[in-house]
Design an enzyme around this catalytic site. Structure first.
Site, PDB file in Angstrom:
ATOM      1  N   HIS A 160     108.724 -19.676  35.963  1.00 15.03           N
ATOM      2  CA  HIS A 160     110.117 -20.137  36.042  1.00 15.03           C
ATOM      3  C   HIS A 160     110.877 -19.901  34.729  1.00 15.03           C
ATOM      4  CE1 HIS A 160     109.516 -21.858  39.934  1.00 15.03           C
ATOM      5  NE2 HIS A 160     108.674 -22.785  39.516  1.00 15.03           N
ATOM      6  N   ASP A 177     102.439 -18.548  44.128  1.00 10.13           N
ATOM      7  CA  ASP A 177     102.805 -19.942  43.907  1.00 10.13           C
ATOM      8  C   ASP A 177     103.711 -20.418  45.046  1.00 10.13           C
ATOM      9  OD1 ASP A 177     102.889 -21.917  41.257  1.00 10.13           O
ATOM     10  OD2 ASP A 177     104.663 -22.158  42.519  1.00 10.13           O
ATOM     11  N   HIS A 189     106.379 -22.015  44.751  1.00 10.95           N
ATOM     12  CA  HIS A 189     107.762 -21.886  44.304  1.00 10.95           C
ATOM     13  C   HIS A 189     108.083 -20.433  43.950  1.00 10.95           C
ATOM     14  CE1 HIS A 189     106.373 -25.993  43.099  1.00 10.95           C
ATOM     15  NE2 HIS A 189     107.512 -26.337  43.675  1.00 10.95           N
ATOM     16  N   ASP A 209      99.635 -24.363  44.298  1.00  4.75           N
ATOM     17  CA  ASP A 209     100.329 -25.508  44.871  1.00  4.75           C
ATOM     18  C   ASP A 209     100.785 -25.262  46.307  1.00  4.75           C
ATOM     19  OD1 ASP A 209     102.019 -23.631  43.743  1.00  4.75           O
ATOM     20  OD2 ASP A 209     103.171 -25.058  42.559  1.00  4.75           O
TER      21      ASP A 209
END
Length: 315
Positions: A135, A172, A174, A253
């Site tokens: 990120h 991931d 995200h 995740d």
């Protein structure tokens, strides 16, 4: 009589550093030092650790960082490191006195792993590091991330090793918005990712460049659907790209036990994806470097990383 020689598999490397456990963002924060303990404990308990060659991660150089991040951001990040307590960088992300050094070692692990596998010291490497990176944007911290480890490694592989085709795969839960922001439009790099949508960081639906293959999936998507996506969308594009290096933003995740996401993957799905990427690398004479991103249920994280590394190492 000619005896056929059986070649031993090349070593699988694991890069980490004690500083990565000193970074923490306050009591109860899910991105915590215990994540690395959960991984190391499971690797030991499973016997996988005995098959790995551990290396201590160096600090990334300013030269490597500047290939992705702005000088202004790097100076600000270093200046904001507190002498005690915490400094908040965004609503989810903070620094303690050790965070900046930890981030330098996390990025340095990715760079050193690239150097090692391209020098023939191993066929694959895993970076057990934190803070994570995908990120982190060129000019700001975000979503638990300070420096974009995988983007820094990709640009290093191109600048220092002369590679012309570097693939990045991000599984991931995200979207890796920071990696996309840093690398979109760089045709030497192909990034493939899936991510839960709608979900933080609420990006990825509109690719920023033709070198970005983003696949949003709905909450509660199971592993079988992800396997279909990888087979039908990722692999044809990756094979056509013919990568010389495969970098993995390895977030865990999307596991069904992880409360920070709502996808339904299990350890076998991570192993299967890793096998596909390892076979891709072998077809094109490439190496694989994987860097830890998310994964916050400690038991699921330890088991999933172990499955991932088993597949990387072929054990």
């Amino acid at each position: 009589m000619q005896v056929e020689r059986i070649m031993e598999p090349m070593a699988t490397l694991i890069f980490t550093h004690p500083a990565c456990k000193q970074h923490e963002m306050g009591a109860g924060h899910p991105e915590c030092p215990a994540r690395l303990d959960a991984i190391s404990d499971q690797l030991l308990a499973s016997g996988v650790a005995a098959h790995l060659l551990e290396r201590e991660a160096p600090r990334a150089t300013q030269e490597a960082l500047l290939r992705v991040h702005t000088a202004e951001y790097l100076a600000s990040l270093a200046a904001r490191a507190p002498n005690q307590g915490y400094v908040e960088l965004d609503p989810d992300t903070a620094m303690n006195p050790y965070s900046y050094v930890a981030a330098l070692h996390a990025a340095g692990a990715a760079v050193a792993a690239v150097d090692a596998v391209l020098a023939g010291e191993g066929e694959a490497a895993f970076c057990a590091v934190r803070p994570p990176g995908h990120h982190a944007c060129p000019d700001r911290a975000m979503g638990f991330c300070l420096l974009n480890n995988v983007a820094i490694a990709a640009r290093h592989a191109i600048a220092r090793h002369g590679l012309e085709r570097v693939a990045i795969v991000d599984f991931d839960v995200h979207h890796g918005n920071g990696t996309e922001a840093a690398l979109a439009g760089d045709e030497r790099i192909l990034m493939c990712g899936f991510f839960q949508h709608p979900f933080y960081p609420f990006s990825g639906l509109e690719p920023l460049g033709s070198n970005m293959l983003n696949e949003p999936v709905a909450a509660y998507t199971e592993g079988s659907a992800i396997r279909d996506l990888v087979s039908s969308k990722w692999m044809p594009r990756l094979d056509a790209f013919r990568p010389q290096l495969v970098l993995v933003s390895a977030g865990f995740d999307a596991h069904r036990e992880d409360d920070l996401g709502r996808l339904g993957l299990v350890e076998a799905d991570y192993a299967w994806m890793t096998e596909q990427l390892s076979e891709l690398a072998r077809r094109h004479g490439a190496r694989v470097v994987s860097c830890l991103e998310g994964g916050y249920n400690l038991s699921a994280l330890g088991r999933s990383v172990t499955a991932h590394i088993r597949a990387l190492a072929g054990i």
